[in-house]
Design an enzyme around this catalytic site. Structure first.
Site, PDB file in Angstrom:
ATOM      1  N   GLU A  42      -1.857   0.906  -8.582  1.00  6.84           N
ATOM      2  CA  GLU A  42      -3.288   0.604  -8.496  1.00  6.84           C
ATOM      3  C   GLU A  42      -4.028   1.769  -7.852  1.00  6.84           C
ATOM      4  O   GLU A  42      -3.549   2.351  -6.884  1.00  6.84           O
ATOM      5  CB  GLU A  42      -3.437  -0.666  -7.652  1.00  6.84           C
ATOM      6  N   ASP A  57      -0.329   0.196  -4.481  1.00  2.70           N
ATOM      7  CA  ASP A  57      -1.763   0.458  -4.426  1.00  2.70           C
ATOM      8  C   ASP A  57      -2.021   1.698  -3.582  1.00  2.70           C
ATOM      9  O   ASP A  57      -1.764   1.696  -2.375  1.00  2.70           O
ATOM     10  CB  ASP A  57      -2.457  -0.764  -3.800  1.00  2.70           C
ATOM     11  N   GLU A  71     -11.477  -2.213  -8.421  1.00  2.00           N
ATOM     12  CA  GLU A  71     -12.169  -2.789  -7.268  1.00  2.00           C
ATOM     13  C   GLU A  71     -13.377  -1.971  -6.840  1.00  2.00           C
ATOM     14  O   GLU A  71     -14.305  -2.517  -6.252  1.00  2.00           O
ATOM     15  CB  GLU A  71     -11.213  -3.003  -6.095  1.00  2.00           C
ATOM     16  N   HIS A 112      -9.547  -8.298  -8.388  1.00  2.00           N
ATOM     17  CA  HIS A 112      -9.417  -7.831  -7.015  1.00  2.00           C
ATOM     18  C   HIS A 112      -9.926  -8.904  -6.068  1.00  2.00           C
ATOM     19  O   HIS A 112     -10.996  -9.474  -6.282  1.00  2.00           O
ATOM     20  CB  HIS A 112     -10.258  -6.568  -6.831  1.00  2.00           C
ATOM     21  N   LYS A 130       0.846  -1.185   0.000  1.00  4.07           N
ATOM     22  CA  LYS A 130       0.000   0.000   0.000  1.00  4.07           C
ATOM     23  C   LYS A 130       0.884   1.239   0.000  1.00  4.07           C
ATOM     24  O   LYS A 130       1.899   1.293   0.710  1.00  4.07           O
ATOM     25  CB  LYS A 130      -0.886   0.005   1.253  1.00  4.07           C
TER      26      LYS A 130
END
Lengths: 426, 426
Positions: free
Chosen positions: B269, B243, B296, B346, B215
């Site tokens: 992402e 992400d 997602e 996802h 992340k």
């Protein structure tokens, strides 16, 4: 201090009459109605509009968000307005349900609108005046620029608002004298037979309306026939708008508008799916000089940003309670000004006219500063349920004068139309 | 005949551990769990995933839609699959609450998924096999092409599916032998301290993972430091995905990815707001050859259509229950094939791995026909609550063999984690 939030599921049985029928909606106009109780003897009222069934879902969403507002004061909220707005729109668990779209965002809008209504009542001003008289930097501090800085910066917003101070008193005097231009949607619902369309059009023209909107998106031959009836009745000079309520695919919209062009439409509204920014851009290029209009179900400021960036619309139709309330509408109004696209708010339903008149007036007084291409939608339904209903004269909205956002519903109406326990539904 | 629809509000208390924390979400992984009762002794199971609070709202939405499925048979539903799908997604009153997005659309997905689970169970096949073995024209009849014909026509879809029949047996044998490639997201949640990130990365590498996701979207210096730790541990050849969970503005995403480029990210992402098609396109042009990935929280097929048309993504991340279930995912998989963009579904949350493995396998067997650039996300959480949990070996998903969509939760888990009355929440 806001001591409690009450939410009411209020529904009006409009579906049976065919009012409000279009290519994809046929509903009982409803409100997820929020009442903020305070220890100061004033209540804040706000709502989001829904189409009947499912109003209990937005009510549930309001309850899930209520803890962000109960126990806070208006002063505290407006000391950090973006932090407050994000406490609703970016709640770490509830955001997943949107994000910033659909049920959870509409519920955010209902609550945020109630907070603004409360503040306007506490200051003794109609909302349009509260907004128009705010210092530029205070207005800008109410806007969440997250995800729109590539289209509008706080500095640009401040400049727009500063410029809007010039001549504002003259514009206000003009509105107090003449009212704000509007158009009517009550003539051409898909649920109406041809003779009713003709009679309503004739009546509206006689009443002074020179801009009318019809629904399209049925069989194209029917749309053509109805367009011909209306154009016959209103003559070549009055404006005829068309609204497809998203029913067409992109290429279908382009083909159908080629057939409808002979009736000189002023705009084509929602020609395709509301999320299809690129599709709207293609349609706008194909149908020009007819304007593409959309916005009543545009989910949030990011969709509006793209519609403007892609030059996909010639008219921006903001809605008062689809997005996250006044704060987000401010972002949309300011972006429209930056990109030079006129705002013609979406209204109708229940209470939407009451709300958007404030936004249109603020836009004219402080942001857009011109009436060119500006009209507020007007539908003559359900105004009697509000304590401060819209007033019109000769096809124009008269300026609201009562303090607040004109969102307050009569207690008797709430009781009568509460679902499912109200007398109207038993 | 579907005789009843039960909906369960099931929540797992994951927030306290920091699992699943990213730039904007911190939740208790939850399911709006739908169980379709039938008179044939088989139950259909489906769900949509939520992040904790608010799961009662999607449950309310399921209840509002339930009448469209109760009293119907699977045979009747699949005789007119698009008509059935639209009865949910285009309900004349409920559509207003989306349209086709957020709470109401997620609820549609939960119900639609349960219908497909039921059919697969009745036919005694795992869903991937049911789909892979369907005639092309039957698959195409399950897709609602409304609003996507400018990107994909039924004829094009049929041609893609016909072509996918070639070599399918070989691909199936390969998957039965080797499983489906995946990557892990369990190493780099924002809630984890550096030493935990390093230890988890080392452990995952030792277990055979050669693709890992971290992340980003915190302070950029922290992101850089954590990226360096992970890249140190996995060496130059393993894939590192990043992400941002939508936290950046468009220009911010471009600037931050310039700093993170030294760690050779495979994809970035959700670099910005999920609705921002034009923003993703700008970012993709700026960060290439790094791929932009998203999906997602992409609301529906119209958003995916535009991401593909605008060349805004290099990886398409479908989700099993954000959109309107299997029918709409089919549209997305087919559009991705048309535009040549690989699908990496996802997963994570609760039950998402269980669902998306079927979709990825179907895509490989019948549509995409290559594993190049294909990986399914894997998170090692909460699988123990399902009767047919995912099984992995050496960083690959093993093919599901039980009939259905692997969506069925253990009754004991439903009872334990039902909110608010289950023992786990008392």
């Amino acid at each position: 201090m806001i001591t409690a939030l009450d939410v009411h599921d209020v529904r009006f049985p409009t579906a049976v009459a065919g009012d409000g029928s279009d290519a994809i909606n046929r509903g009982d106009y409803s409100a997820t109605y929020v009442s903020l109780k305070t220890d100061r003897g004033v209540e804040g009222a706000g709502f989001t509009f829904t189409n009947g069934r499912g109003n209990e879902i937005t009510c549930a969403a309001v309850r899930a968000l209520a803890h962000h507002v109960v126990g806070r004061s208006v002063e505290e909220i407006f000391a950090s307005p973006v932090a407050f707005w994000r406490s609703l729109s970016a709640d770490v668990q509830l955001r997943w349900l949107g994000p910033e779209k659909g049920v959870i965002h509409m519920a955010t809008g209902a609550i945020v609108n109630a907070v603004w209504d409360l503040r306007a009542k506490l200051e003794g001003k109609p909302l349009w005046r509260l907004l128009a008289e705010m210092p530029s930097d205070e207005l800008v501090r109410c806007v969440d620029f997250h995800h729109i800085t590539d289209a509008l910066t706080p500095g640009e917003a401040t400049a727009i608002l500063d410029k809007g101070l010039s001549g504002m008193d003259d514009r206000r005097a003009e509105l107090e004298r003449d009212g704000f231009p509007s158009y009517t949607t009550s003539v051409g619902w898909l649920g109406y037979p041809d003779d009713k369309v003709r009679a309503l059009t004739r009546q509206a023209y006689a009443e002074g309306w020179r801009a009318m909107k019809m629904k399209v998106g049925g069989p194209i031959d029917d749309d053509v026939r109805r367009a011909r009836i209306i154009r016959e009745e209103i003559g070549p000079d009055a404006l005829l708008m068309m609204d497809a309520n998203q029913v067409w695919d992109v290429d279908e919209a382009i083909a159908n508008m080629a057939r409808l062009a002979e009736f000189d439409p002023y705009w084509i509204e929602e020609p395709t799916h509301a999320d299809d920014v690129l599709g709207h851009a293609r349609i706008q290029r194909a149908v020009a000089p007819v304007r593409v209009a959309t916005g009543e179900v545009a989910a949030n400021r990011v969709i509006f940003k793209q519609l403007l960036q892609a030059e996909a619309i010639g008219v921006m139709q903001i809605d008062a309670c689809r997005v996250g309330g006044v704060n987000e509408v401010l972002a949309e109004i300011l972006m429209a000004a930056k990109f030079g696209v006129p705002i013609c708010p979406h209204a109708g339903g229940v209470g939407l006219c009451e709300l958007v008149q404030h936004l249109a007036v603020f836009d004219y007084l402080r942001v857009g500063a011109t009436l060119e291409g500006r009209m507020v939608e007007y539908v003559d339904h359900l105004h009697e349920h509000f304590t401060d209903p819209v007033r019109t004269r000769d096809g124009r909205y008269l300026l609201p004068t009562e303090p607040g956002y004109s969102a307050t519903m009569k207690p008797a109406s709430i009781a009568e139309f509460s679902f499912p326990e109200g007398p109207a539904w038993r």
